[in-house]
Design a protein around this motif. Sequence first.
Motif, short mmCIF file in Angstrom:
data_model
loop_
_atom_site.label_atom_id
_atom_site.label_comp_id
_atom_site.label_asym_id
_atom_site.label_seq_id
_atom_site.Cartn_x
_atom_site.Cartn_y
_atom_site.Cartn_z
N ASP A 27 1.51 -1.15 0.20
CA ASP A 27 0.19 0.04 0.18
C ASP A 27 1.03 0.94 0.51
OD1 ASP A 27 1.29 -0.04 2.62
OD2 ASP A 27 -0.51 0.32 3.94
N GLN A 28 1.87 1.17 -0.06
CA GLN A 28 3.08 2.00 -0.23
C GLN A 28 3.76 2.61 -1.60
OE1 GLN A 28 6.14 1.97 2.81
NE2 GLN A 28 5.54 0.13 3.73
N ALA A 29 3.28 4.21 -1.75
CA ALA A 29 3.70 4.79 -2.99
C ALA A 29 4.66 5.37 -2.74
CB ALA A 29 2.34 5.35 -3.42
N LEU A 30 5.30 5.55 -3.61
CA LEU A 30 6.75 6.40 -3.94
C LEU A 30 5.99 7.65 -5.29
CD1 LEU A 30 10.14 4.11 -4.02
CD2 LEU A 30 8.25 5.24 -2.03
N VAL A 31 5.76 8.91 -4.34
CA VAL A 31 5.40 9.62 -5.50
C VAL A 31 6.20 10.87 -6.02
CG1 VAL A 31 3.90 11.65 -5.28
CG2 VAL A 31 3.07 9.58 -4.33
N PHE A 32 6.78 11.01 -7.60
CA PHE A 32 7.68 11.94 -8.11
C PHE A 32 6.98 13.02 -8.50
CE2 PHE A 32 9.42 7.40 -7.48
CZ PHE A 32 10.73 7.34 -7.43
N ASP A 33 7.66 14.20 -8.18
CA ASP A 33 7.26 15.76 -8.24
C ASP A 33 5.34 15.66 -8.13
OD1 ASP A 33 10.20 15.84 -9.40
OD2 ASP A 33 9.45 15.58 -11.67
N PRO A 34 5.23 16.32 -8.01
CA PRO A 34 4.28 16.14 -6.84
C PRO A 34 3.70 17.90 -7.26
CG PRO A 34 5.15 16.74 -5.00
CD PRO A 34 5.91 16.23 -5.93
N ALA A 35 3.43 17.87 -8.85
CA ALA A 35 3.58 19.50 -9.54
C ALA A 35 1.98 20.00 -8.96
CB ALA A 35 3.11 19.79 -10.51
N ASP A 36 1.05 19.73 -8.46
CA ASP A 36 -0.23 20.51 -7.92
C ASP A 36 -1.15 20.04 -6.76
OD1 ASP A 36 -1.14 22.44 -7.16
OD2 ASP A 36 -1.68 23.50 -9.35
N HIS A 37 -2.19 20.61 -6.32
CA HIS A 37 -3.14 19.84 -5.28
C HIS A 37 -2.37 18.32 -4.91
CE1 HIS A 37 -5.56 22.33 -8.19
NE2 HIS A 37 -4.94 21.86 -9.18
N GLY A 38 -1.60 19.50 -4.09
CA GLY A 38 -0.84 18.00 -3.40
C GLY A 38 -2.21 16.89 -2.64
N GLU A 39 -2.86 17.58 -1.69
CA GLU A 39 -4.19 16.94 -0.91
C GLU A 39 -4.73 15.59 -2.42
OE1 GLU A 39 -7.62 17.69 2.02
OE2 GLU A 39 -6.47 19.30 1.01
N LYS A 40 -4.70 16.52 -3.53
CA LYS A 40 -6.02 15.24 -3.83
C LYS A 40 -4.86 14.81 -4.54
CE LYS A 40 -9.05 19.33 -6.08
NZ LYS A 40 -8.96 19.75 -7.09
N ILE A 41 -3.92 14.28 -4.81
CA ILE A 41 -2.87 13.54 -5.12
C ILE A 41 -2.35 12.24 -3.64
CG2 ILE A 41 -0.52 12.63 -5.24
CD1 ILE A 41 0.48 15.46 -6.18
N GLU A 42 -2.79 12.86 -2.74
CA GLU A 42 -2.71 11.94 -1.71
C GLU A 42 -4.69 11.61 -1.32
OE1 GLU A 42 -1.62 9.22 2.21
OE2 GLU A 42 -1.25 10.31 0.01
N GLU A 43 -5.08 11.92 -2.09
CA GLU A 43 -6.93 10.89 -1.74
C GLU A 43 -7.33 10.28 -3.16
OE1 GLU A 43 -8.87 14.53 -2.25
OE2 GLU A 43 -9.49 15.11 -0.69
N ALA A 44 -6.17 10.76 -4.13
CA ALA A 44 -6.46 9.37 -5.26
C ALA A 44 -5.35 8.73 -4.80
CB ALA A 44 -5.94 10.66 -6.48
N LEU A 45 -4.77 8.55 -4.20
CA LEU A 45 -3.91 7.75 -4.35
C LEU A 45 -4.55 6.58 -2.88
CD1 LEU A 45 0.08 8.96 -3.68
CD2 LEU A 45 -0.82 6.91 -5.53
N GLU A 46 -5.32 7.34 -1.97
CA GLU A 46 -5.70 6.25 -1.20
C GLU A 46 -6.91 5.67 -1.60
OE1 GLU A 46 -6.84 8.56 2.99
OE2 GLU A 46 -4.68 9.10 3.05
#
Length: 220
Positions: A27-46
């Motif tokens: 369940d662990q993801a390594l994220v590369f270059d979070p360009a914008d909307h950081g909260e939405k990145i985490e929400e999409a992953l979850e």
Amino acid sequence: MSNIRIGHMLLGIYQTNCYFVYREGSDQALVFDPADHGEKIEEALEQNGLHTAAVFLTHGHFDHISGCEELKAAADAYAGEHGENPVKIYAGEAEKKFLLDTKNNLSKAMGSPVTVIADVYLKDGEELDLDGIRIQVLATPGHTAGGVSYYFPEGGFLICGDTLFQESVGRTDFPTGSMSTLVRSVKEKLFTLPEETVVYPGHGDSTTIGHEKKYNPFCV
């Protein structure tokens, strides 16, 4: 056959590729270059059964780092709730000052100054092992002086930011950029990788090392 997977999201006004790498079953993801909307990145992953375990930056331009602070806050909140350690941000050691310079990283000119302090500054040739995923750090200056690329030998792919594109290379007319340095980085660091290596750039479509060695007009 490797069970390392890579996905991506298009983020921000410049359609930056934000990649996430994970091992199937984890369940662990390594994220590369979070360009914008950081909260939405985490929400999409979850929503897909993943969460951010670490954040990696290829370089310090605003269109690759603007979601960093928000993503770290969201990821740290998840980590705190689940008894895990705070998420670390990784960047090239030569990019440390650049990440703090809102003029050089172009965020000031865009009207939204942004800075990032990484937790870990990486050296050329350094190797990491996160959640069983091995990453080789390649210093690839040229687009910026401290740009780095990340090679995944088991997965057979490379995340290179704006160093190398499909039949093109990154711009070098921004602060700390150098075309001669960029071309040298591509030839000496990237073109020595296996030709079947899949290249995931900061913008646009993926390509392969073999294709670029044959068809990239900037690196003949």
